[in-house]
Design an enzyme around this catalytic site. Structure first.
Site, PDB file in Angstrom:
ATOM      1  N   PRO A   2      -0.558  -5.921   6.914  1.00 43.25           N
ATOM      2  CG  PRO A   2       1.386  -6.885   7.619  1.00 43.25           C
ATOM      3  CD  PRO A   2       0.756  -5.445   7.235  1.00 43.25           C
ATOM      4  CD  GLU A   3      -6.727  -7.321   7.687  1.00 44.24           C
ATOM      5  OE1 GLU A   3      -7.593  -8.009   8.248  1.00 44.24           O
ATOM      6  OE2 GLU A   3      -6.992  -6.685   6.497  1.00 44.24           O
ATOM      7  CG  HIS A  92      12.982   1.197   0.987  1.00 46.56           C
ATOM      8  ND1 HIS A  92      13.309   2.695   0.613  1.00 46.56           N
ATOM      9  CD2 HIS A  92      12.262   0.907  -0.336  1.00 46.56           C
ATOM     10  CE1 HIS A  92      13.098   3.144  -0.530  1.00 46.56           C
ATOM     11  NE2 HIS A  92      12.237   1.913  -1.122  1.00 46.56           N
TER      12      HIS A  92
END
Ligand SMILES: [Zn+2]
Length: 272
Positions: A2-3, A92
């Site tokens: 992600p940016e 997870h």
């Protein structure tokens, strides 16, 4: 990974459920992701209220009562999921925060590269980051001074979080295309007019991406719509929206890099 727009979207989406809640317990399923140590993160969280959720570059920042902070970097596959009381943890789950309303916030991270760092001074912990591209203090004049001092090519320089915080592969390629600049152009070689153009397009692309909740290109980050507005990233062989030429893919600094050979010639001028 992600940016800035994706992390900003995540911060906004977490805020309503998290701010004002007290953390009752922290469950650490992958202690190696916790910095400086599992004990510090747990002791720093338990019993404290979340008073804010913010962002710096690609880092999420949870502000806690009594001056503590968690700085979270999601890296390749980190994401958040809410678990209702009695509900199942995501597969997870690496770190879970049990809140005083019975809900649990889980950080799920299949590839285990994400990190959770305790800090009492996030500005100091993140002092190596470059300026925020949407900060009013990041002016075209400042950007011009920063670029003039660097001979590096624009693409790797704009990816460097120490130079400018928050941009990654998608938004660097999109900004350079909109500005009509080739990714290999030496930073110090661009004109004042090109600095202004690039600055404006970096801010506009990021703002448009935030408005569209970021870009979704895989299952990890499903909520975005910006992929519908990308002009070059991932579009090799497709026509450029501006000129119709075929988008090309290069490898620059080991990163896939998409550009229009007509709009972004090696000695660049912005498209008309
Ligand atoms: Zn073009």
């Amino acid at each position: 990974m992600p940016e800035l727009p994706e992390v900003e979207t995540i911060a906004r989406s977490l805020r309503p459920g998290l701010v004002g809640r007290r953390i009752q317990r922290v469950l650490a399923r992958w202690p190696r992701s916790l910095r400086p140590s599992m004990a510090t993160v747990i002791a720093g969280c338990e019993g404290r209220e979340v008073v804010g959720v913010g962002r710096r570059g690609k880092h999420l920042i949870f502000a806690l009562s009594q001056g503590g902070h968690l700085i979270i970097h999601l890296r390749m596959s980190g994401r958040f999921e809410w678990v209702e009381p009695g509900g199942d943890e995501p597969r997870h789950a690496r770190t879970l925060w049990r809140l005083d309303d019975g809900r649990t916030l889980a950080m799920d991270d299949a590839r285990k590269f994400g990190t959770v760092t305790w800090s009492d001074d996030p500005a100091a912990t993140l002092s190596q980051l470059g300026p925020e591209p949407l900060d009013p203090a990041f002016t075209p004049a400042r950007f011009g001074t920063m670029l003039a001092a660097r001979r590096r090519a624009l693409k790797p320089l704009l990816l460097d979080q120490h130079f400018l915080a928050g941009l990654g592969n998608i938004y660097v390629d999109e900004s350079l295309h909109r500005a009509g600049l080739h990714p290999l152009t030496p930073a110090c070689s661009i004109s004042d007019a090109q600095v202004h153009t690039l600055h404006g397009h970096i801010q506009a692309v990021l703002a448009q991406a935030i408005d569209n909740c970021g870009t979704s290109i895989d299952w990890i980050y499903p909520q975005g719509r910006m992929q519908s507005y990308l002009r070059v990233y991932g579009r090799a062989g497709q026509p450029c929206d501006h000129c119709g030429a075929s988008i090309e893919r290069l490898v620059v600094a080991q990163r896939g890099t998409w550009l229009c050979p007509t709009c972004q010639p090696c000695s660049s001028t912005p498209p008309g």
